[in-house]
Design a protein around this motif. Structure first.
Motif, short mmCIF file in Angstrom:
data_model
loop_
_atom_site.label_atom_id
_atom_site.label_comp_id
_atom_site.label_asym_id
_atom_site.label_seq_id
_atom_site.Cartn_x
_atom_site.Cartn_y
_atom_site.Cartn_z
N ASN A 71 0.97 -1.12 -0.10
CA ASN A 71 -0.10 -0.12 -0.05
C ASN A 71 0.82 1.21 -0.10
O ASN A 71 0.53 2.18 -0.65
N ARG A 72 2.09 1.37 0.78
CA ARG A 72 3.02 2.55 0.86
C ARG A 72 3.52 2.52 -0.66
O ARG A 72 3.65 3.56 -1.17
N ASP A 75 0.74 4.02 -2.96
CA ASP A 75 0.64 5.34 -2.65
C ASP A 75 1.68 6.21 -2.94
O ASP A 75 1.44 7.49 -3.60
N HIS A 78 1.14 6.64 -6.86
CA HIS A 78 -0.09 7.50 -7.08
C HIS A 78 0.54 8.92 -7.09
O HIS A 78 0.19 9.95 -7.74
N HIS A 79 1.05 9.31 -5.79
CA HIS A 79 1.76 10.71 -5.67
C HIS A 79 2.46 11.07 -6.79
O HIS A 79 2.69 12.20 -6.81
#
Length: 97
Positions: A71-72, A75, A78-79
């Motif tokens: 998940n990190r 994320d 995506h960032h």
């Protein structure tokens, strides 16, 4: 069970450490290996699911920290607005236990 840290170099040059609860990730990641954007995400998901399943086989329950790591990674991708043509590199991988 020995665990592993691996360091990812993102397309912007930033490096970040991630955790795997199992050495099985050595089957998926090698130091110096590079992938295009979404290939890396697929490889990371497969590697960390395998690590979670290795924990399940040994202890009877999946490892939530493996999925937290994925998940990190998602994320961060995506960032960074990760593009298919961006390259991600594993700059280091090592046992921590």
């Amino acid at each position: 069970m020995p665990s592993v840290n691996f360091t990812v170099k993102w397309p912007n040059g930033q490096q970040e450490n991630f955790y795997s609860p199992s050495t099985i990730v050595y089957e998926y990641f090698k130091k110096g290996q590079q992938w295009q954007g979404h290939e890396f995400l697929t490889q990371a998901e497969t590697a960390l699911q395998a690590a979670s399943e290795r924990v399940r086989a040994r202890y009877g329950f999946a490892c939530s920290s493996a999925m937290d790591t994925f998940n990190r990674i998602q994320d961060k991708a995506h960032h960074l607005a990760l593009q298919p043509t961006d390259y991600i590199e594993i700059t280091d991988i090592y046992n921590i236990d």
